[in-house]
Design a protein around this motif. Sequence first.
Motif, PDB file in Angstrom:
ATOM      1  N   GLU A 204       0.804  -1.218   0.000  1.00 41.02           N
ATOM      2  CA  GLU A 204       0.000   0.000   0.000  1.00 41.02           C
ATOM      3  C   GLU A 204       0.842   1.275   0.000  1.00 41.02           C
ATOM      4  OE1 GLU A 204      -3.278  -0.422   2.945  1.00 41.02           O
ATOM      5  OE2 GLU A 204      -2.470  -2.444   3.204  1.00 41.02           O
ATOM      6  N   LYS A 205       2.131   1.142  -0.238  1.00 44.56           N
ATOM      7  CA  LYS A 205       3.010   2.305  -0.244  1.00 44.56           C
ATOM      8  C   LYS A 205       2.539   3.329  -1.284  1.00 44.56           C
ATOM      9  CE  LYS A 205       7.866   3.625  -0.804  1.00 44.56           C
ATOM     10  NZ  LYS A 205       9.243   3.128  -1.116  1.00 44.56           N
TER      11      LYS A 205
ATOM     12  N   SER B 174      -1.806   5.701   0.895  1.00 53.55           N
ATOM     13  CA  SER B 174      -2.430   5.910   2.207  1.00 53.55           C
ATOM     14  C   SER B 174      -3.655   6.832   2.130  1.00 53.55           C
ATOM     15  CB  SER B 174      -1.400   6.482   3.190  1.00 53.55           C
ATOM     16  OG  SER B 174      -0.840   7.684   2.680  1.00 53.55           O
ATOM     17  N   ASN B 175      -3.626   7.782   1.210  1.00 53.43           N
ATOM     18  CA  ASN B 175      -4.750   8.716   1.082  1.00 53.43           C
ATOM     19  C   ASN B 175      -5.667   8.384  -0.102  1.00 53.43           C
ATOM     20  OD1 ASN B 175      -3.848  10.327   3.280  1.00 53.43           O
ATOM     21  ND2 ASN B 175      -2.332  11.304   1.933  1.00 53.43           N
TER      22      ASN B 175
ATOM     23  N   GLY C  93      -6.919  -2.021   0.872  1.00 47.02           N
ATOM     24  CA  GLY C  93      -5.589  -2.561   1.118  1.00 47.02           C
ATOM     25  C   GLY C  93      -5.648  -3.918   1.790  1.00 47.02           C
TER      26      GLY C  93
ATOM     27  N   SER D 194      -4.133  -4.774   4.427  1.00 55.13           N
ATOM     28  CA  SER D 194      -4.278  -4.577   5.876  1.00 55.13           C
ATOM     29  C   SER D 194      -5.747  -4.391   6.250  1.00 55.13           C
ATOM     30  CB  SER D 194      -3.457  -3.368   6.326  1.00 55.13           C
ATOM     31  OG  SER D 194      -3.873  -2.186   5.648  1.00 55.13           O
TER      32      SER D 194
END
Length: 624
Positions: free
Chosen positions: A159-160, A163-164, A172, A174
Amino acid sequence: MRYLWKMQQELSRARAAMAPPLPGDTVQSMFWNGVGLRADQTWLRSKKRGVWQSWTWQHTADQVAEIAVGLMSLGMTVQDRVAIISNTRAEWVLADLAILSAAGTTVGVYPTDSPEQLAYVLNDSAARFIFVEDEEQLDKTLSVMRDCPNLERIIVIDEKGLSNYRHAQVLGLSALSALGRQALQQGPDALKNRLQEGKPDHLAMLVYTSGTTGKPKGAMHHQSGLVYAVRAHADIVWQTPQDERMCFLPLCHIAERIGGVFISLYTGTRIHFVENPETVPENIREIAPTLVLAVPRVWEKFQSGVTLAVSESTALQRRLFQASMALGHQIADRVLAGGAVGWVERLAYRLAQWLVLANVRKSIGLDRARCLLTGAAPISPQLIRWYYALGIPMLEIWGMTETCGGSSANSPDHIKLGSIGRAAAHNEMRLDPETGEILVRGKNIFSGYLNNPEKTAEAFTADGWLRTGDVATVDDQGFFTIVDRLKDIIITAGGKNITPSELENELKASPYITDAVVIGDRRPYLTAIVMIDHENVEHFALTRDIRFTNYESLTRAQEVVDLIAGEIEAVNARFARVERIKKFRLLGKKLTPEDEEVTPTMKLKRKLILERYSPMIEEMYGDL
């Protein structure tokens, strides 16, 4: 493995140390039974941010459970298809095991596939969900999502940079795991109940072949055949929970999936994931695996690296290496022929190991390797012999996507260089009496091509034998030797049958040649189109002050053309006059896996090369 005369004893000890058979009638049930037996033992290792991280079987299981139940929370039902498009990494395995644990079907996609190819696979398989590796693969998938009506959700592994990012159909890994974790807290038996719904007759995976023409075909492997094949591979590749394996080949390919991950799952062998395809030479030295499965191109690169390093060493070092390898070849030939090695030769070879060969193996990362395995493409017998001389036995395995991995292999006590070994015990092999094509039959054979009954029918004989497309001979001891692909045999204008793969394999043994296509069907002589090894040829040019600006100019430099001409002449000397290459041309374009002319494993596609470079080919015959 240092002393070849101890090869059989060493490998037999490995066989005796193998873990007991792992119960289970599906891959997922074998995995969960393995967790019960090996909970605190390390299974997976992955390097992230420069640090190797270890995952126990229980840690792996916890993450698999969360992903599986997360998918179920999104609405995944029994036998839904879920795709994965990613380079080889630990999360690929986690996703695969989660899909299978949720009684689904895994659809592997090459990360180098174009958007059009990805869309075709997603639609042909009717995949509802897809795991994508990173932002690049996410963008590719989003670009075709409108054309894939069955696709509902995209799960991003890395997911680098995202995040936004917000998208209704993207989440993602996670977040998916958190969803599964929450569902497990509310219903602890959710996964247990779904596991009970997994059946041996379920479709476990779709492996899309990278054919040279037409659309790829989705080879279907059901759980029963897959489990049968995995258990059978344990008798081909003897490995133990103490062994260390390196995982770096594409996991959407049958070789790494069956011969790497699933057999390691079955035997408890530790798996180390490389950082990325470019770091394989560095990572293998860090891992120092005890057992290595690779394709011929990898073995060629390792050898060429040693060859170039030796060429830049001192005169004394070169003489020591040449003398040590000459002795190694002498002993390898004796051992392979079943002869004894005298005590004087043994002492000399021990000295050669101490002075030279052990350091060479360590420089590659093979200082702990007791056995090397090669498959997925033809390999030069001389290359195998080179590794034997170095002190490491290399065994050739033959199989294909449709046979679910290895169907024949050379074994420690039955080796014949240049052959693909004898038929493995788990299947039958014979030759078509008219064409010499290898035919295979067994429980490991695939179930057919998805949505393609015509191609499925073409793949089998009337009495149920799989047509492999490989033409071979078989001797009175049962060793099969592949001659060529059924459609690739060249018949020259003079009526001479030529097997181009023999010449091509010898050419690829050169450190300066990545691949080659030999041409000459109904022509008066043979020609070749050659793809140079960019790194090695560039090094050659730089050390000799040869001017070039890019890849294309490098291939046009007369010194480079002369270099390749010399390599071709060296190969020609080993063949009859009618089999020699008279003219050649270098590909001026640097091909990557994204180009249609090569497969994802960087093998030139003969038919496309013949079509796209026909003017170049005609030029080589233009003076007739």
